[in-house]
Design a protein around this motif. Structure first.
Motif, mmCIF file in Angstrom:
data_model
loop_
_atom_site.group_PDB
_atom_site.id
_atom_site.type_symbol
_atom_site.label_atom_id
_atom_site.label_comp_id
_atom_site.label_asym_id
_atom_site.label_seq_id
_atom_site.Cartn_x
_atom_site.Cartn_y
_atom_site.Cartn_z
ATOM 1 N N ALA A 117 2.172 15.577 -8.520
ATOM 2 C CA ALA A 117 1.546 14.973 -7.333
ATOM 3 C C ALA A 117 2.556 14.897 -6.191
ATOM 4 O O ALA A 117 3.694 14.473 -6.388
ATOM 5 C CB ALA A 117 1.023 13.581 -7.662
ATOM 6 N N THR A 118 2.122 15.321 -5.001
ATOM 7 C CA THR A 118 2.974 15.229 -3.816
ATOM 8 C C THR A 118 2.518 14.044 -2.967
ATOM 9 O O THR A 118 1.380 13.575 -3.097
ATOM 10 C CB THR A 118 2.889 16.509 -2.971
ATOM 11 N N PHE A 119 3.401 13.587 -2.077
ATOM 12 C CA PHE A 119 3.043 12.454 -1.222
ATOM 13 C C PHE A 119 1.891 12.818 -0.300
ATOM 14 O O PHE A 119 0.998 12.010 -0.050
ATOM 15 C CB PHE A 119 4.255 12.004 -0.400
ATOM 16 N N SER A 120 1.879 14.055 0.205
ATOM 17 C CA SER A 120 0.791 14.488 1.096
ATOM 18 C C SER A 120 -0.550 14.447 0.373
ATOM 19 O O SER A 120 -1.567 14.014 0.931
ATOM 20 C CB SER A 120 1.061 15.896 1.619
ATOM 21 N N ALA A 121 -0.572 14.910 -0.882
ATOM 22 C CA ALA A 121 -1.813 14.918 -1.653
ATOM 23 C C ALA A 121 -2.294 13.503 -1.947
ATOM 24 O O ALA A 121 -3.488 13.201 -1.843
ATOM 25 C CB ALA A 121 -1.621 15.695 -2.951
ATOM 26 N N VAL A 122 -1.373 12.626 -2.300
ATOM 27 C CA VAL A 122 -1.746 11.231 -2.574
ATOM 28 C C VAL A 122 -2.220 10.556 -1.288
ATOM 29 O O VAL A 122 -3.143 9.730 -1.306
ATOM 30 C CB VAL A 122 -0.566 10.469 -3.204
ATOM 31 N N LEU A 123 -1.611 10.919 -0.160
ATOM 32 C CA LEU A 123 -2.068 10.400 1.131
ATOM 33 C C LEU A 123 -3.495 10.883 1.423
ATOM 34 O O LEU A 123 -4.316 10.136 1.965
ATOM 35 C CB LEU A 123 -1.109 10.842 2.240
ATOM 36 N N GLU A 168 -5.676 18.634 -1.764
ATOM 37 C CA GLU A 168 -5.649 18.547 -3.220
ATOM 38 C C GLU A 168 -6.045 17.147 -3.691
ATOM 39 O O GLU A 168 -6.834 16.979 -4.617
ATOM 40 C CB GLU A 168 -4.250 18.896 -3.740
ATOM 41 N N GLY A 169 -5.518 16.130 -2.994
ATOM 42 C CA GLY A 169 -5.832 14.754 -3.377
ATOM 43 C C GLY A 169 -7.247 14.346 -3.030
ATOM 44 O O GLY A 169 -7.798 13.427 -3.647
ATOM 45 N N GLY A 170 -7.857 15.002 -2.029
ATOM 46 C CA GLY A 170 -9.216 14.654 -1.623
ATOM 47 C C GLY A 170 -10.261 15.614 -2.158
ATOM 48 O O GLY A 170 -11.364 15.709 -1.603
ATOM 49 N N GLY A 171 -9.951 16.309 -3.236
ATOM 50 C CA GLY A 171 -10.840 17.332 -3.769
ATOM 51 C C GLY A 171 -12.207 16.832 -4.184
ATOM 52 O O GLY A 171 -13.179 17.589 -4.172
ATOM 53 N N ILE A 172 -12.314 15.557 -4.541
ATOM 54 C CA ILE A 172 -13.599 15.035 -5.027
ATOM 55 C C ILE A 172 -14.677 15.080 -3.941
ATOM 56 O O ILE A 172 -15.875 15.073 -4.244
ATOM 57 C CB ILE A 172 -13.429 13.593 -5.560
ATOM 58 N N LEU A 173 -14.274 15.174 -2.673
ATOM 59 C CA LEU A 173 -15.256 15.274 -1.583
ATOM 60 C C LEU A 173 -16.044 16.579 -1.648
ATOM 61 O O LEU A 173 -17.127 16.684 -1.064
ATOM 62 C CB LEU A 173 -14.559 15.168 -0.223
ATOM 63 N N SER A 174 -15.517 17.569 -2.361
ATOM 64 C CA SER A 174 -16.233 18.843 -2.489
ATOM 65 C C SER A 174 -17.472 18.703 -3.368
ATOM 66 O O SER A 174 -18.321 19.597 -3.382
ATOM 67 C CB SER A 174 -15.307 19.917 -3.060
ATOM 68 N N GLU A 175 -17.563 17.607 -4.114
ATOM 69 C CA GLU A 175 -18.738 17.333 -4.944
ATOM 70 C C GLU A 175 -19.285 15.956 -4.555
ATOM 71 O O GLU A 175 -18.905 14.941 -5.147
ATOM 72 C CB GLU A 175 -18.387 17.395 -6.422
ATOM 73 N N PRO A 176 -20.148 15.906 -3.539
ATOM 74 C CA PRO A 176 -20.629 14.626 -2.999
ATOM 75 C C PRO A 176 -21.246 13.702 -4.042
ATOM 76 O O PRO A 176 -21.081 12.485 -3.962
ATOM 77 C CB PRO A 176 -21.678 15.060 -1.961
ATOM 78 N N THR A 187 0.832 -1.207 0.000
ATOM 79 C CA THR A 187 0.000 0.000 0.000
ATOM 80 C C THR A 187 0.865 1.255 0.000
ATOM 81 O O THR A 187 0.599 2.214 -0.735
ATOM 82 C CB THR A 187 -0.931 0.006 1.225
ATOM 83 N N LEU A 188 1.910 1.247 0.813
ATOM 84 C CA LEU A 188 2.836 2.384 0.830
ATOM 85 C C LEU A 188 3.533 2.525 -0.518
ATOM 86 O O LEU A 188 3.722 3.639 -1.027
ATOM 87 C CB LEU A 188 3.855 2.203 1.953
ATOM 88 N N ALA A 189 3.894 1.385 -1.124
ATOM 89 C CA ALA A 189 4.508 1.415 -2.453
ATOM 90 C C ALA A 189 3.542 2.010 -3.479
ATOM 91 O O ALA A 189 3.957 2.732 -4.393
ATOM 92 C CB ALA A 189 4.927 0.005 -2.870
ATOM 93 N N LEU A 190 2.241 1.713 -3.342
ATOM 94 C CA LEU A 190 1.237 2.256 -4.256
ATOM 95 C C LEU A 190 1.222 3.781 -4.204
ATOM 96 O O LEU A 190 1.205 4.453 -5.249
ATOM 97 C CB LEU A 190 -0.146 1.711 -3.888
ATOM 98 N N LEU A 191 1.238 4.349 -3.001
ATOM 99 C CA LEU A 191 1.217 5.801 -2.857
ATOM 100 C C LEU A 191 2.442 6.426 -3.518
ATOM 101 O O LEU A 191 2.351 7.461 -4.184
ATOM 102 C CB LEU A 191 1.157 6.191 -1.379
ATOM 103 N N LEU A 192 3.582 5.768 -3.361
ATOM 104 C CA LEU A 192 4.814 6.287 -3.966
ATOM 105 C C LEU A 192 4.800 6.117 -5.487
ATOM 106 O O LEU A 192 5.342 6.955 -6.208
ATOM 107 C CB LEU A 192 6.017 5.577 -3.346
#
Length: 363
Positions: free
Chosen positions: A130-136, A210-218, A116-121
């Protein structure tokens, strides 16, 4: 009147490339050596795998593999939807599917969910900007469904299965004041923790939103993330049902929820590659009263071996298709190495924080 067929130019015969064969053999030896160092005995695994698949019908194997493919593809689509919203025109479906399939395969053979950690990287590598924080942050959004469905599973077991967690309420009736103190103390502890870590959570979310932006449109989240995740989870129940039926174990919603809950706990507590051994123990406990321990173990081993083997094949095929052999191999190797470094960094950071607190107390 006949027309002569055009002459076909005979292509020159290719010479047998010994260098390629030797390189391939060397790669296999290196993989085998690495697997031995990681504690994965390939020879015994292949022997067990063959014994397992030869004792059940091929139709069950095909059905289980097909449903596992559906599960992986739908979960990968949820990831794709999250990342496509965050990074429009920078995400390709095949790349996301290949990376996710590779991480599923890695989680089957590596300890502590390093896949899972490898997937994020991998995502930070293949997505421009893409930054690691955004992907997290995207990972947190992707896990919302699984948190909800996990809570549903535990609630179902708590309400319907007598003694699932050996919870007894005699203590509440016999010691009401002690119960009140425990509840109030627990609430106070949770409040203190939230108050302490909330500024850090807010700071982290500023970097990760940035990575969780889709939550702004339920509506888009429910349609493109939650719904595929739900269908993928249903497919995972189908995988369990197929292998249960292969060993003549009665299939019911209750049985599936027991196994699902046990697998969830095993996944959290296990440090072995793919949860080997831990999953079997939980599956035997989950199927107590449904079938005998020998049959439960055979079911569990069969499902894990077959799905792990298929995940590896599926992951390799997709990686080669998406990135080519050299590119796919380099992506996985780099991401795995970074994942190990990241895990060590996190461990060292926790140790440093503990040491700092200890020094502050003595000062």
């Amino acid at each position: 009147m006949s027309v002569a067929a055009p002459a076909v130019e005979s292509s020159p015969k290719r010479r047998f490339n010994w260098r390629r064969v030797v390189t391939g053999a060397a790669v296999i030896l290196v993989i085998g050596a690495a697997a031995q160092l990681l504690g994965w005995d390939i020879r015994s695994w292949l022997s067990d795998f063959w014994d397992t698949i030869s004792e059940i019908s091929a139709w069950y194997l095909v059905g289980g593999v097909a449903l596992k493919t559906v599960q992986t593809t739908l979960t990968a689509f949820a990831w794709y939807s999250i990342l496509r919203f965050a990074y429009p025109d920078r995400v390709r479906w095949l790349d996301v599917l290949a990376c996710y399939a590779a991480s599923v395969a890695l989680n089957g053979i590596l300890p502590a969910n390093l896949g899972t950690l490898a997937l994020l990287l991998m995502f930070t590598t293949i997505i421009a900007g893409a930054t690691f924080s955004a992907v997290l942050g995207a990972y947190v959004v992707e896990k919302i469904f699984f948190t909800v469905i996990g809570a549903f599973t535990y609630l179902y077991l708590f309400l319907s299965v007598s003694g699932s967690f050996d919870i007894k309420f005699d203590f509440v009736h016999q010691h009401p004041w002690a119960t009140v103190i425990l509840v109030v103390g627990g609430a106070a502890l949770i409040y203190t923790l939230v108050r302490t870590f909330w500024p850090k959570i807010v700071q982290w979310w500023d970097q990760a939103k940035e990575g969780g932006g889709i939550l702004s449109e339920p509506r888009k989240y429910l349609l493109w993330v939650f719904a595929p995740s739900l269908l993928g989870w249903i497919a995972s129940l189908g995988v369990m049902a197929v292998f249960l039926a292969a060993y003549d174990i009665p299939v019911s919603f209750d049985t599936l929820m027991r196994i699902c809950g046990g697998n969830s706990i095993a996944n959290v507590t296990s440090a072995t590659p793919g949860g080997a051994g831990v999953n079997q123990a939980f599956n035997v406990a989950s199927l107590k009263g449904v079938t005998d321990p020998t049959t439960a173990t055979a079911y569990s081993v069969s499902q894990q071996l077959v799905t792990t083997a298929w995940n590896i094949i599926f992951g390799i095929v997709l990686l080669v298709w998406a990135f080519g052999w050299s590119g796919g191999k380099e992506l996985v190797q780099t991401s795995y190495a970074c994942a190990k470094e990241k895990a060590v960094e996190q461990k060292d950071a926790r140790a440093a924080r503990k040491e700092a607190k200890r020094a502050a107390k003595h000062a």
